[in-house]
Design a protein around this motif. Structure first.
Motif, short mmCIF file in Angstrom:
data_model
loop_
_atom_site.label_atom_id
_atom_site.label_comp_id
_atom_site.label_asym_id
_atom_site.label_seq_id
_atom_site.Cartn_x
_atom_site.Cartn_y
_atom_site.Cartn_z
N TRP A 35 0.81 -1.18 0.08
CA TRP A 35 0.15 -0.04 -0.08
C TRP A 35 0.81 1.34 -0.02
CZ3 TRP A 35 -4.56 -0.79 -1.85
CH2 TRP A 35 -5.04 -1.87 -1.32
N SER A 36 2.09 1.27 0.84
CA SER A 36 2.88 2.52 0.67
C SER A 36 3.44 2.80 -0.69
CB SER A 36 3.90 2.30 1.94
OG SER A 36 4.84 1.34 1.43
N THR A 37 3.93 1.51 -1.27
CA THR A 37 4.32 1.58 -2.65
C THR A 37 3.26 2.34 -3.87
OG1 THR A 37 5.84 -0.10 -2.48
CG2 THR A 37 5.37 0.48 -4.66
N THR A 38 1.80 1.74 -3.35
CA THR A 38 0.97 2.22 -4.42
C THR A 38 0.63 3.73 -4.07
OG1 THR A 38 -0.35 0.04 -4.15
CG2 THR A 38 -1.44 1.89 -4.72
N SER A 39 0.98 4.29 -2.76
CA SER A 39 0.74 5.80 -2.39
C SER A 39 1.58 6.64 -3.26
CB SER A 39 0.96 5.93 -1.02
OG SER A 39 2.34 5.94 -0.77
N PRO A 76 -5.16 10.28 -1.05
CA PRO A 76 -5.99 9.17 -1.88
C PRO A 76 -5.85 7.85 -1.09
CG PRO A 76 -5.20 10.52 -3.46
CD PRO A 76 -4.41 10.72 -2.41
N ILE A 77 -4.82 7.55 -0.77
CA ILE A 77 -4.61 6.19 -0.30
C ILE A 77 -5.29 6.07 1.13
CG2 ILE A 77 -2.21 6.27 1.04
CD1 ILE A 77 -3.44 3.36 -1.26
N TYR A 78 -5.05 7.05 1.81
CA TYR A 78 -5.66 7.16 3.36
C TYR A 78 -7.38 7.15 3.21
CZ TYR A 78 -1.44 7.31 6.10
OH TYR A 78 -0.47 6.77 6.88
N MET A 79 -7.64 7.41 2.05
CA MET A 79 -9.15 7.68 1.83
C MET A 79 -9.47 6.01 1.75
SD MET A 79 -9.81 10.85 -0.54
CE MET A 79 -11.58 10.72 -0.80
N VAL A 80 -8.66 5.35 1.12
CA VAL A 80 -8.75 3.83 0.77
C VAL A 80 -8.82 3.25 2.38
CG1 VAL A 80 -7.98 1.71 -0.40
CG2 VAL A 80 -7.89 3.80 -1.49
N TYR A 81 -7.76 3.33 2.90
CA TYR A 81 -7.47 3.00 4.41
C TYR A 81 -8.97 2.91 5.11
CZ TYR A 81 -2.48 2.80 3.18
OH TYR A 81 -1.31 2.73 2.89
N LEU A 82 -9.25 4.41 5.36
CA LEU A 82 -10.27 4.76 6.25
C LEU A 82 -11.56 4.46 5.66
CD1 LEU A 82 -8.28 7.90 7.21
CD2 LEU A 82 -8.77 5.93 8.77
#
Length: 472
Positions: free
Chosen positions: A314-318, A325-331
């Motif tokens: 996930w951090s690589t995807t960010s 946007p990746i934290y919108m996915v996480y949360l």
């Protein structure tokens, strides 16, 4: 506080042509060792019997260590940034190893307070300094892929238990021949656990010192081949300015990210802390669980894999879709998954396992991505120190997550007799927390220019300023 010359940042500036891919192994050498903190459950029952104490009394050891992680990361973050990764890794190794030695002595002499002080306080300080020690260095070596860089290191912390758990069982079996690691009812002696602590101290000292002495920092004017720093500013929420740690904590962005990390970690810890009994309770019929103890243990191992893999993937995807946007996915994604876990999670074991595994991958990803998010907003100048201050959110979540789950379950019934419905109030509390974190992430905006450093600041000029002010 000055450090010996052999640990000084000036001694570890990389020469031209140095291969930056040698830095992740140095970071992993430290993080795989301190990741042992997630493997404390291996000898928890043995300590309960050895000290004739309650689970709560023994569980406090882990809580102290996590609280000290956040406190030491916050207090020593600026020192770590100023003196460099070798001094930080060396110091972390000294505290972490001493924690095992003092803790082992406490077990050997049946002095529980020594175990609290050793593993909890001293070891916790080593945890905090070791956790943040490679972060700013990796970000400076990989300005083109900061998410990948921090994911590689922090992945090690999530995977440390995968090494420490089986290793600890084998070693305790060696020191106590009557202990059968394959038998869940078999419990090793306290002497085997103290011997384990002394052995781990020796092993971790070697590996952490290896990391400390191979790590290097880039020269202030170094850039990866083909990398144009001007391209960084073209991305949303990414700055090329510098913000000090002292100014960062005065910005709303810092506190919004504190809320984001707190909510994401609290929700994840809620599952991790209760994973084994939780899957058994979700599939309980007529007083008996359909999930065997061995299967529940395997489920915990699977969660560790997703915790570790999520940190890297996930951090690589960010790096490609951006940190916000990746934290919108996480949360946001985590919120939906928690609702499904509460409502349909008990319909089939494979449904439960998939939902929990993805939730834990978000938990791990949140840890690994937050340093890159901080770098985007505040620059690289004192990102390690800022990260250290933000980790107080982890300390708070380490208390809040288990407290929420355990408090709710205490009102629902007796352990060993709980069913899926008893978990729903706690799971919906986690849904609410994730919603709060989602809103906080939506509110993140670029840092106002008034918080930027008035000149181009580098580690070299910052050290010079610090030395001048110290001689006045």
């Amino acid at each position: 506080m000055a450090v010996p010359s052999f640990l000084a940042r000036e001694r570890i500036v990389a020469r031209p042509g140095f291969n930056r891919w040698l830095i992740p192994p140095a970071a992993l050498a430290v993080h795989l060792c301190i990741g042992q903190a997630y493997a404390t459950s291996v000898y928890k029952t043995a300590l309960v019997e050895h000290f004739d104490a309650s689970l709560t009394a023994i569980g406090i050891i882990f809580s102290i260590a996590i609280v000290m992680l956040g406190v030491s990361a916050a207090l020593f973050g600026t020192w770590v940034d100023r003196n460099g990764p070798r001094a930080a890794m060396f110091t972390s190794a000294c505290f972490w190893v001493t924690g095992f030695l003092v803790g082992g002595l406490g077990i050997e002499t049946q002095q529980l307070w020594l175990l609290y002080f050793g593993y909890g306080v001293l070891g916790g300080i080593g945890l905090g300094i070791g956790y943040i020690s490679p972060v700013s260095t990796l970000i400076k070596w990989f300005p083109d892929r900061p998410g990948l860089a921090t994911g590689m290191a922090i992945m090690g912390f999530g995977g440390g238990a995968l090494i420490a758990s089986p290793l600890s069982r084998q070693l305790m079996g060696f020191y106590d021949p009557s202990y059968d690691s394959a038998d869940p009812t078999s419990v090793p002696t306290g002497g085997a656990v103290s011997a384990l602590f002394f052995t781990l101290a020796a092993v971790y000292l070697v590996y952490m010192m290896f990391g400390a002495f191979i790590v290097r920092v880039p020269a202030d004017d170094w850039r990866p081949a083909g990398f144009d720093p001007a391209s960084v500013k073209q991305k949303a929420l990414v700055t090329t300015e510098s913000v000090s740690a002292g100014n960062a904590i005065r910005t709303p962005q810092f506190w919004l990210l504190w809320i984001v990390l707190f909510c994401n970690v609290t929700a994840g810890i809620g599952i991790l802390e209760q994973a084994s009994p939780m899957i058994q309770d979700f599939f309980r019929q007529d007083g008996s669980s359909l999930v065997a103890g061995a299967a529940a243990t395997g489920f915990v191992g699977l969660l560790s894999l997703f915790n570790m893999g999520g940190r890297f993937a996930w951090s690589t995807t960010s790096d490609f879709i951006g940190r916000k946007p990746i934290y919108m996915v996480y949360l946001g994604g985590g919120l939906v998954l928690y609702v499904l876990l509460a409502t349909v999670g008990s319909s089939a074991t494979w449904v439960f396992v998939i939902l929990a595994a993805i939730i834990i991958s978000f938990y791990g990803g949140g840890f690994a991505t937050i340093p890159a998010y901080l770098r985007d907003l505040f620059g690289t100048f004192q990102v390690g120190a800022i990260h250290g201050r933000l980790l107080t959110a982890w300390s708070a979540a380490g208390i809040a997550g288990p407290l929420i789950i355990n408090s709710v379950l205490d009102t629902q019934g007796t352990p060993g007799e709980l069913v899926a419905a008893n978990y729903r109030p706690a799971l919906f509390i986690m849904v609410g927390l994730l919603a709060v974190g989602f809103i906080a992430n939506l509110l993140v905006r670029p840092v106002a220019s008034k918080w930027h450093e008035p000149k181009a600041t580098t580690p070299a000029t910052a050290r010079a300023d610090h030395e001048r002010s110290a001689t006045r």
